[in-house]
Design a protein around this motif. Structure first.
Motif, PDB file in Angstrom:
ATOM      1  N   UNK A  22      12.056  16.557  84.777  1.00  0.00           N
ATOM      2  CA  UNK A  22      13.463  16.522  84.348  1.00  0.00           C
ATOM      3  C   UNK A  22      14.163  17.869  84.537  1.00  0.00           C
ATOM      4  N   UNK A  23      13.708  18.615  85.557  1.00  0.00           N
ATOM      5  CA  UNK A  23      14.400  19.863  85.869  1.00  0.00           C
ATOM      6  C   UNK A  23      15.788  19.535  86.414  1.00  0.00           C
ATOM      7  N   UNK A  24      16.709  20.460  86.212  1.00  0.00           N
ATOM      8  CA  UNK A  24      18.122  20.192  86.472  1.00  0.00           C
ATOM      9  C   UNK A  24      18.624  20.897  87.724  1.00  0.00           C
ATOM     10  N   UNK A  51      10.050  10.169  80.464  1.00  0.00           N
ATOM     11  CA  UNK A  51       8.761  10.762  80.754  1.00  0.00           C
ATOM     12  C   UNK A  51       8.246  11.654  79.642  1.00  0.00           C
ATOM     13  N   UNK A  52       7.375  12.579  80.012  1.00  0.00           N
ATOM     14  CA  UNK A  52       6.665  13.417  79.035  1.00  0.00           C
ATOM     15  C   UNK A  52       7.324  14.771  78.791  1.00  0.00           C
ATOM     16  N   UNK A  53       8.399  15.058  79.535  1.00  0.00           N
ATOM     17  CA  UNK A  53       9.086  16.351  79.408  1.00  0.00           C
ATOM     18  C   UNK A  53      10.563  16.073  79.184  1.00  0.00           C
ATOM     19  N   UNK A  54      11.169  16.735  78.188  1.00  0.00           N
ATOM     20  CA  UNK A  54      12.615  16.596  78.012  1.00  0.00           C
ATOM     21  C   UNK A  54      13.324  17.252  79.185  1.00  0.00           C
ATOM     22  N   UNK A  55      13.033  18.526  79.424  1.00  0.00           N
ATOM     23  CA  UNK A  55      13.535  19.201  80.620  1.00  0.00           C
ATOM     24  C   UNK A  55      12.832  20.536  80.785  1.00  0.00           C
ATOM     25  N   UNK A  56      12.457  20.824  82.018  1.00  0.00           N
ATOM     26  CA  UNK A  56      11.834  22.107  82.344  1.00  0.00           C
ATOM     27  C   UNK A  56      12.872  23.178  82.657  1.00  0.00           C
ATOM     28  N   UNK A  57      14.153  22.859  82.458  1.00  0.00           N
ATOM     29  CA  UNK A  57      15.208  23.828  82.748  1.00  0.00           C
ATOM     30  C   UNK A  57      15.703  23.677  84.174  1.00  0.00           C
ATOM     31  N   UNK A  96      12.021  23.544  77.923  1.00  0.00           N
ATOM     32  CA  UNK A  96      11.765  24.877  78.461  1.00  0.00           C
ATOM     33  C   UNK A  96      13.015  25.480  79.072  1.00  0.00           C
ATOM     34  N   UNK A  97      13.032  26.807  79.101  1.00  0.00           N
ATOM     35  CA  UNK A  97      14.056  27.550  79.813  1.00  0.00           C
ATOM     36  C   UNK A  97      15.462  27.252  79.359  1.00  0.00           C
ATOM     37  N   UNK A  98      16.378  27.300  80.325  1.00  0.00           N
ATOM     38  CA  UNK A  98      17.792  27.135  80.023  1.00  0.00           C
ATOM     39  C   UNK A  98      18.144  25.809  79.390  1.00  0.00           C
ATOM     40  N   UNK A  99      17.303  24.801  79.580  1.00  0.00           N
ATOM     41  CA  UNK A  99      17.568  23.502  78.963  1.00  0.00           C
ATOM     42  C   UNK A  99      17.547  23.588  77.441  1.00  0.00           C
ATOM     43  N   UNK A 100      16.937  24.651  76.910  1.00  0.00           N
ATOM     44  CA  UNK A 100      16.910  24.798  75.457  1.00  0.00           C
ATOM     45  C   UNK A 100      18.312  24.963  74.890  1.00  0.00           C
TER      46      UNK A 100
END
Length: 202
Positions: A22-24, A51-57, A96-100
């Motif tokens: 889910x990287x953007x 999936x298993x990740x909200x977003x990796x940024x 993770x990262x900027x997605x936070x």
């Protein structure tokens, strides 16, 4: 890759790129910002992912091309923070990262038990988005914010709950059901009540 479901006053936004954690991309980030700005007419906004990740940024290639420092991140988190209604980050996995930033800007954050939280900006050679440290400090205090932002530590869901970074740990099967249950009173109330209560809380 960004899905929007409108059910009356309830808007649910789903990041749907599970094969890429889910990287953007820039286009996805801009779409999220557009939706968040339009969501002023919603009573409740729920942000979640597949999936298993909200977003990796940021997508790695897009980050190298400048997305990691794009003003789009601040535009998104600022739009979420400014919503008059209730905003809930229903974190289906690691954040993770900027997605936070978009999660920090929400009123509430709930997460599945195996979610992890990290923001490795120093390691990657970037500064965090300007508003993210302030929002993080407001939730967890300055020392724990430095642990995440400067120490690069990966925080478990249980740690995040004890720190105040998230508000509840929820079984993955029930995640959206719990988010909708939390939203129920706001959806049933007069629309201006939510904004008034938010103002009173601040």
């Amino acid at each position: 890759m960004i899905e929007l479901d409108k059910d009356g006053g309830l808007w649910t936004v789903t990041i749907n790129r599970p094969d890429k954690a889910n990287s953007l991309t820039a286009a996805m980030l801009e779409e999220l910002a557009d939706i968040a700005e339009a969501a002023r007419e919603a009573q409740v906004l729920i942000l979640t992912g597949r999936g298993k990740v909200f977003s990796a940024g940021a997508d790695l290639e897009a980050a190298r091309a400048g997305l990691a420092t794009s003003p789009l991140w601040e535009r998104l988190s600022g739009a979420v923070a400014a919503l008059p209604g209730l905003s809930i980050a229903a974190l289906n996995g690691t954040l993770a990262g900027g997605a936070m930033g978009m999660a920090l800007a929400c009123d509430l954050r709930i997460a599945v038990p195996d979610a992890k939280f990290f923001y490795p900006v120093m390691k990657l050679g970037f500064l965090p988005q300007p508003s993210d440290p302030k929002r993080m400090v407001a939730l967890v205090g300055p020392a724990r914010a430095k642990l995440i932002l400067m120490g690069g530590q990966k925080i478990t869901a249980e740690e995040a709950l004890s720190y105040g970074l998230i508000d509840r740990v929820v079984d993955s099967v029930a995640l959206l059901d719990v988010a909708r249950a939390i939203a129920a009173d706001t959806l049933a109330a007069k629309p201006d009540f939510a904004g008034t209560i938010k103002a009173m809380c601040h």
